[in-house]
Design an enzyme around this catalytic site. Sequence first.
Site, PDB file in Angstrom:
ATOM      1  N   GLU A 166     -22.459  84.409  -6.586  1.00 12.44           N
ATOM      2  CA  GLU A 166     -23.890  84.467  -6.294  1.00 12.44           C
ATOM      3  C   GLU A 166     -24.240  83.887  -4.930  1.00 12.44           C
ATOM      4  O   GLU A 166     -24.987  84.508  -4.168  1.00 12.44           O
ATOM      5  CB  GLU A 166     -24.671  83.728  -7.385  1.00 12.44           C
ATOM      6  CG  GLU A 166     -24.686  84.417  -8.732  1.00 12.44           C
ATOM      7  CD  GLU A 166     -25.511  85.688  -8.729  1.00 12.44           C
ATOM      8  OE1 GLU A 166     -26.361  85.858  -7.831  1.00 12.44           O
ATOM      9  OE2 GLU A 166     -25.290  86.515  -9.630  1.00 12.44           O
ATOM     10  N   THR A 167     -23.744  82.697  -4.618  1.00 11.01           N
ATOM     11  CA  THR A 167     -24.216  82.003  -3.403  1.00 11.01           C
ATOM     12  C   THR A 167     -23.107  81.320  -2.610  1.00 11.01           C
ATOM     13  O   THR A 167     -23.397  80.481  -1.769  1.00 11.01           O
ATOM     14  CB  THR A 167     -25.258  80.935  -3.773  1.00 11.01           C
ATOM     15  OG1 THR A 167     -24.650  79.963  -4.645  1.00 11.01           O
ATOM     16  CG2 THR A 167     -26.466  81.533  -4.455  1.00 11.01           C
TER      17      THR A 167
END
Length: 409
Positions: free
Chosen positions: A181-182
């Site tokens: 995700e990040t």
Amino acid sequence: MNSTPRFPTGSRSGPIVAGLAALALWGCASPPPPAAAPMQGVPPSPGMQAAPGSGPAAQPVAPAPAAPVAVPVPVPAPSGPMPAAEARRAFVADMAGRGLDAARVGALLDQAKYSETVARLVLPPSSPTVRSWPRYRARFIESRRIKEGIAFQEEHAQDLARAEARYGVPASIIVSVIGVETFYGRVTGNFRVIDALATLAFNYPAQARSDRSAFFREQLAQFLIWCKETGADPLAVKGSYAGAIGLPQFMPGSLRQFAVDGDGDGRIDLLASPADAIASVANFLVEHGWQRDQPVFLPVRLPGDPAALVDGGLKPTLDWIRLQAAGARAPKVAGMSDAWMQWPLAVIDLYDGATGTTEYRVAAPNFFALTEYNRSYFYATSVTDLAVELERRGRVASRVSQLNTPVDK
């Protein structure tokens, strides 16, 4: 690729690591299957239909037939997106009904800025690239993401162990979700969330495949309610171009419903508290069906052309009896329970448009818990494969005692 694989069962090999050996069972290259069913969005409303008028008046001569009676016809909702001003008025009224001050909501919307970049990013690329599973996978299963994932796992070992014990989600899966995700919190988004959500709520691009403005209006509502509940400044919170927030990129609705306090400080901060992010990812997966001590994929040998077994959906719709009847085989593995033969199963397809070939895998219910995070076979499989690498290359204690199958993802 039909040779019988060997599964490592020694105590030094974690069950996720053991799952690597099952790759030989997941089908060979074959022609591309039919396109999967599109992901569900927010469908546009049916077209407007005008109500018919009444017939002409009866003439004052006899005999005259009775004038026809006009029968009211329900008028469906407009087909296109609501005009921005009308949608905004309805939104403010809705928020007042939910307990927020209408004047305050209106003032915040006045300060929200339309973002042309956000509107562009939600559209498909103007020149679509070839859909390719190997290319997608290579973005996440690469040396830097693996190295930093191991470092993240070691740095937050206590928080991960606590979340794993409470929720039953392996630490490697939690870390992998955050990594995909990040990049473990490196890239959480630099858009003001109110700008992103207001743009998509009131000016969703007309050229998009479907109108999802209603979804984003609800996310904007959830965001403003969350800000009121937590005291966050609606004009300061930043996130992705779609309005997702924090290390695990929760949309505001998920943030309010599934985020939890992982560090025990009495507040939830998915941006600044890795402990909160870790616990929240685990809680989200459990709330969406993750089963403790069960794998994501199963080491099943599929028939030569398994395309007919793929339905492209987001729920497991097969069972072992049907797979076996179609020619699937499960090798006997020492220490492997056959409990999975009672589970709902699915065959997933991972297509490579560059070569016209497809990799197939047999998915257990936990795979579909991952697709609740992102409705993509590529996504859920990348999360799983990254978790495999984190366990294989990291120093993760074996879970053989808690799981009796060769693949624990």
